[in-house]
Design a protein around this motif. Structure first.
Motif, PDB file in Angstrom:
ATOM      1  N   ARG A  37       1.009  -0.591  -0.453  1.00  0.00           N
ATOM      2  CA  ARG A  37      -0.099   0.142  -0.224  1.00  0.00           C
ATOM      3  C   ARG A  37       1.099   1.548   0.121  1.00  0.00           C
ATOM      4  NH1 ARG A  37      -3.585  -2.016   5.101  1.00  0.00           N
ATOM      5  NH2 ARG A  37      -4.239  -4.115   4.207  1.00  0.00           N
ATOM      6  N   VAL A  38       0.678   2.160  -0.587  1.00  0.00           N
ATOM      7  CA  VAL A  38       1.575   3.909  -0.311  1.00  0.00           C
ATOM      8  C   VAL A  38       0.468   4.491  -0.497  1.00  0.00           C
ATOM      9  CG1 VAL A  38       2.337   5.137  -2.440  1.00  0.00           C
ATOM     10  CG2 VAL A  38       2.863   2.135  -2.868  1.00  0.00           C
ATOM     11  N   ARG A  39       0.423   5.363  -0.206  1.00  0.00           N
ATOM     12  CA  ARG A  39      -0.372   6.539   0.572  1.00  0.00           C
ATOM     13  C   ARG A  39       0.362   7.842   0.867  1.00  0.00           C
ATOM     14  NH1 ARG A  39      -3.054   2.777   5.101  1.00  0.00           N
ATOM     15  NH2 ARG A  39      -1.204   1.695   4.634  1.00  0.00           N
ATOM     16  N   ARG A  40      -0.629   8.810   0.891  1.00  0.00           N
ATOM     17  CA  ARG A  40       0.053   9.982   1.361  1.00  0.00           C
ATOM     18  C   ARG A  40       0.032   9.621   3.565  1.00  0.00           C
ATOM     19  NH1 ARG A  40       2.965  13.121  -1.826  1.00  0.00           N
ATOM     20  NH2 ARG A  40       1.639  13.838  -3.649  1.00  0.00           N
ATOM     21  N   VAL A  41       1.406  10.577   4.403  1.00  0.00           N
ATOM     22  CA  VAL A  41       0.724  10.372   5.452  1.00  0.00           C
ATOM     23  C   VAL A  41      -0.634  11.413   5.983  1.00  0.00           C
ATOM     24  CG1 VAL A  41       1.867  11.505   7.435  1.00  0.00           C
ATOM     25  CG2 VAL A  41       3.191  10.729   5.511  1.00  0.00           C
ATOM     26  N   ARG A  42      -0.977  12.569   5.472  1.00  0.00           N
ATOM     27  CA  ARG A  42      -2.255  12.808   5.420  1.00  0.00           C
ATOM     28  C   ARG A  42      -3.532  12.128   5.147  1.00  0.00           C
ATOM     29  NH1 ARG A  42      -0.946  16.475   1.657  1.00  0.00           N
ATOM     30  NH2 ARG A  42      -2.004  15.518  -0.627  1.00  0.00           N
ATOM     31  N   GLY A  67       2.667  16.220   6.345  1.00  0.00           N
ATOM     32  CA  GLY A  67       1.075  15.366   5.532  1.00  0.00           C
ATOM     33  C   GLY A  67       1.543  15.284   3.624  1.00  0.00           C
ATOM     34  N   ASP A  68       2.678  15.648   3.071  1.00  0.00           N
ATOM     35  CA  ASP A  68       2.609  15.541   1.885  1.00  0.00           C
ATOM     36  C   ASP A  68       3.977  13.882   1.267  1.00  0.00           C
ATOM     37  OD1 ASP A  68       1.138  17.532   0.963  1.00  0.00           O
ATOM     38  OD2 ASP A  68       2.651  18.665   1.064  1.00  0.00           O
ATOM     39  N   CYS A  69       4.050  13.973   2.759  1.00  0.00           N
ATOM     40  CA  CYS A  69       5.188  12.260   2.820  1.00  0.00           C
ATOM     41  C   CYS A  69       4.162  10.986   2.180  1.00  0.00           C
ATOM     42  CB  CYS A  69       5.948  12.103   3.974  1.00  0.00           C
ATOM     43  SG  CYS A  69       7.128  13.514   4.884  1.00  0.00           S
ATOM     44  N   LEU A  70       5.226  10.346   1.642  1.00  0.00           N
ATOM     45  CA  LEU A  70       4.797   9.284   1.088  1.00  0.00           C
ATOM     46  C   LEU A  70       4.787   8.108   1.985  1.00  0.00           C
ATOM     47  CD1 LEU A  70       4.879   9.016  -2.517  1.00  0.00           C
ATOM     48  CD2 LEU A  70       2.832   9.375  -1.990  1.00  0.00           C
ATOM     49  N   ILE A  71       4.386   7.085   2.394  1.00  0.00           N
ATOM     50  CA  ILE A  71       4.520   5.758   2.674  1.00  0.00           C
ATOM     51  C   ILE A  71       3.968   5.266   2.323  1.00  0.00           C
ATOM     52  CG2 ILE A  71       4.555   4.583   4.882  1.00  0.00           C
ATOM     53  CD1 ILE A  71       4.407   7.346   7.177  1.00  0.00           C
ATOM     54  N   ALA A  72       5.453   4.151   2.117  1.00  0.00           N
ATOM     55  CA  ALA A  72       4.285   2.759   1.575  1.00  0.00           C
ATOM     56  C   ALA A  72       4.699   1.422   2.299  1.00  0.00           C
ATOM     57  CB  ALA A  72       5.875   1.967  -0.077  1.00  0.00           C
ATOM     58  N   THR A  73       3.823   0.613   2.461  1.00  0.00           N
ATOM     59  CA  THR A  73       3.873   0.038   3.409  1.00  0.00           C
ATOM     60  C   THR A  73       3.657  -1.918   3.195  1.00  0.00           C
ATOM     61  OG1 THR A  73       1.493  -0.174   4.290  1.00  0.00           O
ATOM     62  CG2 THR A  73       3.504   1.092   5.945  1.00  0.00           C
ATOM     63  N   VAL A 121       9.037   9.840  11.563  1.00  0.00           N
ATOM     64  CA  VAL A 121       7.922   9.368  10.415  1.00  0.00           C
ATOM     65  C   VAL A 121       6.672  10.048  10.830  1.00  0.00           C
ATOM     66  CG1 VAL A 121       6.961   7.631   9.422  1.00  0.00           C
ATOM     67  CG2 VAL A 121       9.001   7.877   9.974  1.00  0.00           C
ATOM     68  N   GLY A 122       5.565  10.227   9.947  1.00  0.00           N
ATOM     69  CA  GLY A 122       4.795  10.131  10.482  1.00  0.00           C
ATOM     70  C   GLY A 122       3.543  11.889  11.049  1.00  0.00           C
ATOM     71  N   LEU A 139      -3.638   8.807   6.068  1.00  0.00           N
ATOM     72  CA  LEU A 139      -3.172   7.884   7.375  1.00  0.00           C
ATOM     73  C   LEU A 139      -3.834   7.928   8.136  1.00  0.00           C
ATOM     74  CD1 LEU A 139       0.357   6.067   6.960  1.00  0.00           C
ATOM     75  CD2 LEU A 139      -1.937   5.196   6.079  1.00  0.00           C
ATOM     76  N   GLY A 140      -4.663   7.284   8.904  1.00  0.00           N
ATOM     77  CA  GLY A 140      -5.375   7.491  10.699  1.00  0.00           C
ATOM     78  C   GLY A 140      -4.220   7.475  11.818  1.00  0.00           C
ATOM     79  N   ASP A 141      -4.642   8.032  12.713  1.00  0.00           N
ATOM     80  CA  ASP A 141      -3.712   8.086  13.919  1.00  0.00           C
ATOM     81  C   ASP A 141      -3.725   6.690  14.585  1.00  0.00           C
ATOM     82  OD1 ASP A 141      -3.893  10.321  13.277  1.00  0.00           O
ATOM     83  OD2 ASP A 141      -5.897  11.263  15.297  1.00  0.00           O
ATOM     84  N   ALA A 142      -4.349   5.955  14.786  1.00  0.00           N
ATOM     85  CA  ALA A 142      -4.315   4.414  14.800  1.00  0.00           C
ATOM     86  C   ALA A 142      -2.931   3.321  14.150  1.00  0.00           C
ATOM     87  CB  ALA A 142      -5.175   3.764  15.576  1.00  0.00           C
ATOM     88  N   GLU A 143      -3.519   3.801  12.710  1.00  0.00           N
ATOM     89  CA  GLU A 143      -2.184   3.427  12.181  1.00  0.00           C
ATOM     90  C   GLU A 143      -0.217   4.223  12.146  1.00  0.00           C
ATOM     91  OE1 GLU A 143      -2.036   1.013   7.093  1.00  0.00           O
ATOM     92  OE2 GLU A 143      -3.756   2.468   7.873  1.00  0.00           O
TER      93      GLU A 143
END
Length: 597
Positions: free
Chosen positions: A370-375, A414-420, A408-409, A377-381
């Motif tokens: 999964r590849v998403r912007r930081v903004r 918020g514009d950072c990308l996170i790939a998991t 991280v996070g 993502l939910g707080d828990a994740e």
């Protein structure tokens, strides 16, 4: 006659701190030798040693030893032109001269003190460097180092008086005697004649010196390293919005353990960190290229004000040209940055076969990405990803400086990308199905720079390759056209050295780099980056003189987290980030000097 006039004029003003510091170090060594070795005090060198500052009356050995240690401690500060070291030396040398004349009626001793004092007073304008950042943790470091040095020096003092020693005490008895003596008590070793007084006074002087210097460092006001304030960070983000696409390392300027200097117009800035007396900048200046010279000038003014060694790690070719033109510094190619153009990336073809096969194998094993912007993502994740990244780090210290954001996070990123990478297991771990994380920071509006790679050690090999491919394939939907991967140090030497026709010097240099790769990721990072068929962008180190390169290299290794000089402490004693940050110095050098005085 011209040579005589040259000698009478003394050293050049800019060379005075170095020469005076070396002279103080030499006198300090002779003082210590005179205080430790009885034969030295009764040799032909005694005519010189006995008139050095500190060799007075019945306490000659102890005072000579103390003065020698103090002069050695002051020597480094004098060589760097530190104002406080100058003040201490100016106070110590006249006191030694007066004592020499009062107690020994020694004209030679007075002349030696004045010979060192004269250049200090004549070139006092060269000793105006401001103090370095400091904290009270330095008192603990001083206590540990001074205690260890006093123990070794004390053991030497106890052992050199063998001809007057009663019996043959064991090493344990001698160490016990030293420890007792440092606290001012009598130990188990006995001596004949006045040797016992000499040893006792010398050990007591070392113990007192350790206590006094530690107490001074513990109770003096703290002067923490400058860090980005919220206002500084906001100004840098504004510059990155307008000019962030020029340098892939620009976003890393937002590390909050850095300080910043702005150009007079505020249109450019240089961020840096001070490590072991090296003022270390990374990447190119932020902002308008036309305003870079103003920011660079402020950077150099700050380095001169504190007598720091200026250096830049990982600047681009354009940045290196501006730095060398504006400052007269030199530049040396350090390595290459791997940049992948998203439009040209494909898993097809023979060159990408290994990566393609690895990705397919991992996908068949049940992994998904999964590849998403930081903004998004939910707080828990986000919290789960942060905890996993911290737990999978593998070292106590966070590595990275020039190409690492250090967080991280954060809501501001918020514009950072996170790939998991995820995989469902029968027995999920503490982070559920999360198996690997990659974090990218923005590079302007159409690029991303790799910041962090972490994976669960129990996951299948190839997690990083899987996530990089996933990020490159997902990049178009985020409007990303270029992705900067890892930096490969000495990449050109490794590449050319393995080609046919490489000369013996190049092959030997490559062999050394391969050997060093056992401890540092030199060859492995190059080969990892090369898998993705990137284009290589050279990066440079900017330095003042070749003699500074070892010091700059060591400081860079500290900043990047490869060398850690901090004392090992329990987790509950480790330094926590203070609630407030000391603002960076944005005023002129003259204004700061007036405030410091």
């Amino acid at each position: 006659m011209s040579r005589v006039r040259h000698l009478l004029r003394g050293p050049r003003p800019e060379a005075a701190p170095l020469l005076v510091g070396r002279a103080c170090a030499l006198v300090g060594v002779l003082d210590i030798a005179a205080g430790v070795f009885p034969r030295f005090r009764h040799s032909r060198m005694h005519a010189i040693a006995e008139v050095l500052p500190g060799a007075l009356g019945p306490f000659a050995a102890a005072l000579s030893l103390s003065t020698g240690v103090l002069l050695l401690l002051l020597a480094h500060g004098l060589k760097r032109g530190k104002r406080r070291a100058w003040r201490a030396a100016v106070a110590l040398l006249p006191a030694g001269a007066v004592a020499q004349f009062t107690y020994r009626h020694s004209i030679v001793g007075v002349l030696i003190s004045l010979a060192l004092l004269a250049p200090l007073l004549r070139h006092r304008d060269q000793f105006n460097a401001l103090p370095d950042p400091r904290s009270r943790w330095r008192a603990l470091a001083n206590f540990v180092l001074m205690s260890a040095g006093s123990l070794l020096l004390g053991l030497l003092i106890v052992s050199v008086h063998t001809e007057r020693m009663v019996g043959d005490p064991s090493l344990a008895d001698r160490i016990t005697h030293v420890i007792y003596g440092l606290f001012g008590f009598e130990g188990p070793v006995d001596y004949q004649g006045d040797a016992s007084w000499t040893v006792a006074f010398s050990l007591g002087a070392l113990g007192l010196l350790t206590a006094v210097t530690t107490i001074y460092l513990a109770f003096r006001p703290e002067h923490p390293a400058a860090q980005l304030t919220e206002e500084d960070e906001a100004r840098l983000r504004a510059l990155l919005e307008r000019h962030g696409g020029r340098d892939s390392l620009g976003h890393f300027a937002l590390r909050r353990d850095k300080a910043v200097v702005f150009s007079p117009s505020g249109k450019a800035a240089v961020t840096y960190r001070v490590v072991s007396g090296v003022m270390l900048a990374s990447g190119d200046p932020i902002g308008d290229v036309e305003a870079w010279p103003g920011a660079i000038e402020r950077f150099m003014d700050e380095a001169r004000a504190h007598s720091w060694t200026p250096a830049v790690m990982g600047c681009s070719e354009t940045g290196g040209e501006v730095w060398t033109r504006e400052t007269g510094l030199d530049a040396l190619e350090l390595g290459d940055e791997a940049v992948v153009d998203v439009a040209d990336f494909s898993l097809a073809g023979r060159a990408m076969r290994n990566v393609r096969q690895m990705v397919k194998r991992i996908e068949r094993a049940g992994y998904e990405t999964r590849v998403r912007r930081v903004r998004d993502l939910g707080d828990a994740e986000l919290e789960r990803i942060r905890r996993a990244a911290d737990d999978w780090r593998g070292t106590d210290t966070e590595r990275g400086f020039s190409m690492a954001l250090g967080r991280v996070g954060d809501p501001a990123d918020g514009d950072c990308l996170i790939a998991t990478a995820h995989k469902q297991d029968d027995h999920p771990g503490p982070y559920g199905d999360l198996k690997a994380v990659l974090h990218f920071v923005p590079w302007g509006t159409d690029g991303a720079s790799l910041d962090l790679m972490r994976r669960d050690r129990s996951a299948d090999p190839g997690m990083n390759e899987l996530l990089i491919v996933a990020a490159l394939q997902a990049a178009p939907k985020f409007g990303i056209a270029r992705v900067s991967l890892n930096f490969a140090m000495f990449r050109s030497a490794l590449a050319r050295g393995e080609k046919i026709g490489a000369g013996p010097v190049l092959r030997a240099w490559r062999g050394l780099l391969v050997f060093l790769s056992r401890w540092f990721q030199i060859e492995s990072l190059y080969k990892f980056n090369a898998k993705f068929q990137p284009r290589w962008e050279p990066r440079f180190v900017v330095y003042r003189a070749s003699a500074d390169l070892p010091r700059i290299g060591f400081a860079a290794m500290q900043a990047e987290g490869f060398v850690n000089l901090a004392l090992p402490l329990p987790r509950f004693l480790r330094r926590r980030r203070p609630a407030g940050r000391r603002p960076c110095a944005h005023g002129t050098t003259t204004e700061r000097s007036v405030r410091a005085a």
